[in-house]
Motif scaffolding. Sequence first.
Motif, short mmCIF file in Angstrom:
data_model
loop_
_atom_site.label_atom_id
_atom_site.label_comp_id
_atom_site.label_asym_id
_atom_site.label_seq_id
_atom_site.Cartn_x
_atom_site.Cartn_y
_atom_site.Cartn_z
N MET A 172 0.54 -1.33 0.01
CA MET A 172 0.06 -0.15 0.12
C MET A 172 0.75 1.12 -0.06
O MET A 172 0.27 2.37 -0.32
CB MET A 172 -0.94 -0.04 1.14
N SER B 44 -1.74 23.22 0.95
CA SER B 44 -2.04 22.52 -0.33
C SER B 44 -2.11 20.97 -0.43
O SER B 44 -1.87 20.27 0.54
CB SER B 44 -0.82 22.95 -1.37
N LYS B 45 -2.86 20.48 -1.42
CA LYS B 45 -2.98 18.86 -1.37
C LYS B 45 -2.96 18.60 -3.10
O LYS B 45 -3.33 19.29 -3.62
CB LYS B 45 -4.19 18.53 -0.70
N VAL B 46 -2.51 17.34 -3.09
CA VAL B 46 -2.33 16.74 -4.42
C VAL B 46 -3.61 16.45 -5.04
O VAL B 46 -4.60 15.80 -4.29
CB VAL B 46 -1.72 15.35 -4.45
N MET C 259 -11.82 9.41 -3.69
CA MET C 259 -12.94 9.59 -2.66
C MET C 259 -14.36 9.13 -3.04
O MET C 259 -15.20 8.63 -2.21
CB MET C 259 -13.03 11.29 -2.58
N ARG D 73 -7.70 12.52 -6.86
CA ARG D 73 -8.41 12.64 -5.40
C ARG D 73 -9.95 12.55 -5.46
O ARG D 73 -10.39 11.66 -4.49
CB ARG D 73 -7.96 13.96 -4.86
N ARG E 288 4.87 11.59 1.24
CA ARG E 288 3.57 12.11 0.82
C ARG E 288 3.63 13.61 1.28
O ARG E 288 2.67 14.27 1.04
CB ARG E 288 2.59 11.45 1.32
N ARG E 289 4.90 14.06 1.62
CA ARG E 289 4.94 15.71 1.97
C ARG E 289 6.17 16.01 1.77
O ARG E 289 6.54 17.09 2.44
CB ARG E 289 3.88 15.84 3.27
N PHE F 211 -3.25 8.60 -10.24
CA PHE F 211 -3.84 9.03 -8.99
C PHE F 211 -4.80 10.34 -9.34
O PHE F 211 -4.67 11.17 -9.69
CB PHE F 211 -3.08 9.59 -7.57
N GLY G 128 5.83 2.10 4.98
CA GLY G 128 4.65 3.10 4.96
C GLY G 128 5.15 4.21 4.42
O GLY G 128 6.16 4.61 4.97
N ALA G 129 4.50 4.95 3.52
CA ALA G 129 4.84 6.02 3.08
C ALA G 129 4.32 7.23 3.93
O ALA G 129 3.24 7.23 3.93
CB ALA G 129 4.34 6.10 1.76
N GLU G 130 5.09 7.99 4.63
CA GLU G 130 4.78 8.87 5.51
C GLU G 130 5.11 10.27 5.04
O GLU G 130 4.61 11.10 4.40
CB GLU G 130 4.99 8.68 6.95
N ARG H 177 0.12 5.34 -1.36
CA ARG H 177 -0.04 6.32 -0.78
C ARG H 177 1.23 7.23 -0.89
O ARG H 177 0.78 8.67 -0.79
CB ARG H 177 0.21 5.95 0.92
N ALA I 268 -0.12 9.14 -4.01
CA ALA I 268 -1.10 10.03 -3.66
C ALA I 268 -0.40 11.33 -2.96
O ALA I 268 -1.04 12.35 -2.79
CB ALA I 268 -2.06 9.66 -2.73
#
Lengths: 450, 438
Positions: A107, A399-401, A418, A414, A338-339, A412, A333-335, A111, A114
């Motif tokens: 996963m 901001s967000k992707v 969703m 968003r 993603r930022r 991807f 885990g990708a933490e 992530r 994303a």
Amino acid sequence: MRTILLGLLTLVGLSAQNTVVIQNGIIHTVTKGTITGSVVIVNGKITEVGEKVMTPAGAKIVDASGKHVIPGIIDCHTHIAVDAINEGSVSVSSMVGVDDVVNNERMDIYRALAGGVTTANVLHGSANAIGGRNVVLKMRWGKDADGLVFKEAKPGLKMALGENPKRQGMQTTGFGAQAGQQNLRYPGTRMGVEDVIREAFTNAKEYQKEWKDYEAKKARGEMALPPRRDLQLETLVEVLEGKRLVHAHCYRADEILMLLRVSQEFGFKIATLQHVLEGYKVAKEIAAAGVGASTFSDWWSYKVEAYDAIPYNAAVLQKKGVLVSLNSDDAGGAELMRRLNTEAGKIMKYGGVTEDEALAMITINPAKQLGIDQYVGSIEAGKQADLVIYDKDPLSIFSKVEKVFIDGQQYFDRDGDMSARPRKEAEKKGLLEKEKETERRNAPQTRRPS
Amino acid sequence: MRSRGLLGIILAASVYAGANDTMLIRNATVHPVSGPKQENVSVLVVDGKIAEVGAKIATKGKIKIVEGKGLHVYPGMIDSGSPVGMSEISSVRETTDTGELGDFNPQLRALIAVNPESEHIPVVRANGITSVMVLPGSMGGRGGGGGSIISGQVSMIHLDGWTWEEMEIKRDAALQLVWPAIASRGRGATDDDLPPALAARRMTFAQAKRNQEEEVRKLKEFVEAARRYQKAKAGKEPGLKPDLKFEAMLPVLDGKRPIMVLASREREIREAVDWAERERLKIVLANVREPGKMTEELARKKIPVILGSPFTTPIDDDAAYDEPFTLAALLNKAGVKIAFASFGTQFARNLPYEAGQSVAFGLPYDEALKSVTLNAAEIWGVADQYGSIEPGKWADLVVTDGDLLEVKTNVKMMFIKGAPVDLESKHTKLYKKYLARP
């Protein structure tokens, strides 16, 4: 059957739509300034970037009005998408590689995607002075393990200095150490770490010479037996011959300097110093050696060798002429992956780099460090269309992707993510129900007729 | 560090113009948090307290002027849970004083183990954080025994002072309780992520559930014993010997002091809420990650929630990728009062970004700002003195060149109780030293 059909239809749809135009966005090319305009993508490659572009007939249009477009983020140090990280039983493990244990179902790939990451340098761990082979992956979520591989990327090798490689040789009972450990493994000091590297490359040079002698004899038509193949040394010979990039985990200034000198002595080049938290202390030497640095934004104090880490590291290195990238070191885990965009934003605060310089640290700079800058890392005609669309300034915490494209394909979205949630939730519920039902049916009956 | 006290108060009227904690911050954009932002106004600080906020402020005599043109003034931020000052290098046990041995330690006080010389303190406050709730217990990970159910008293401190006494805001602000969780799984996403030693410790769900039930039983028993002690003491029972653990429980049992209950998932949250209701205890939930169906109930029962960093991955593989980012918005929308905590040392300075990230994923901006200032002050019972820029409150102020929650923003000045605070740290010193290296 239905899913297969649906999949086929999607494929057909994709091949018909091999031209995509991302329209009216704020395009951060990174290498050629920022414009308000469009990006034309044909067959996965960028063909045109400009304020006004020709929109080919039948092109799929992506409206990016008011939105920001940046090159796909490149994370120069991760341990995602693999089922093993460290072969920690030996001090020189150059015969193994994480390329053999890629798991496309993890996963963390999705992530990371994303979070705007399109390319990740997946490295062996830091347990050994000389670690294993790396693999560079694109976050093509849904593809099989082979389909993730960034085929054009130059192969690499992990090396590691300092506390991690010497941990298994330490006779301490301190916190975090292997208390009462019987099977100590050399090295246990920074001196030993240098020696392990020196010994390994001495052997590699010998091995290289054996092969050269053999090839020479063969060329002269003389009788010659080929040397016995050694997979451990073969990788190191590739390093000596410049065919394989070295990514070296390091913290303290002294060990950084040591590795620079050892590599110069043996005539190989370090592509990147990884973490390199005290790099700012020897920025001059790193710059003179022409070695890249891939660091964190603000990590510190989690171990002794990270106690002098400062968030200004990236800015100082870059001001003193070092090619700098920011990485996540994510594993399991990708933490931080993603930022990375806001990690870059922090460097504007800690050391005052410009917006483009900050963005470069997560795009074109890591691309150069991985030897893939002719393919990715900026928004330029001829490059692979790895692009991220943000709703706001990508260096801002607010901001967000919204969308991510790899090779011109949307991987991807968003909104799509969703809107698929209720369906996935229902599917999960159904599966759980089914599982419970099976359990009930298979449960041993308490009273059986005799 | 600051000259206050009796002499200071007596002389204040005549000499305050020269005092260190009296000043006028002029022509700035002020974000009171308790109300809408005001542009081009001034803040008058007298004897460390906010006296007035307005466009035209009449000052008597000579007063220190701080030019605020182009700058923003915010109340100092409050980190609702961190071991800052109690842990220096997290992987070196000798430098860490959180996480005592033993299951029940209500008598322990975090405050007395705060090292005012910790390098973390200047680093954290340089990002605009003036106060911290210092935690006696570890977060369940590394650092000390770490296994306590009741870890001790959480103290609220200022990130400035020569001694921990000078740093103190509220020494027994809350009691830390880690609600026992069913730990059949490791922290990693799959078995493969765990080192063999940890993987071997994994147990079946049934085993883990039995363990958890046993721990909850022990907790209930301890609190019941404390109740008996309370009764015996009230009844002046002859022969009752003082017990420090039970003594420390008395203000909690009276409902005067809140319990900070660390509970991440729906099951633990429900158990903790039901228990607190039965026992008539005041609780604040902390480190909530998957409140699930408990969300509405928390709002209805007015139980505040302290959120940890959203900079984490979802607990489950099949959770939405943005689950940690949307949690604050979800709770806020349901009507739950929230505040943020770092729950750590090395990233404690990133508290404003925890709130900022949540704004990107739906938390209203004003609420985000409150979650690191006024909400925290209200939750911990110090809102009459801290948390917003209002006359009568202490002047814990942060002056920035941009949005407080934004990563690019620089903190230009900080005041604690009106006195300027040094923004230099180990980091800025090393930066300057090596930038200047020839």
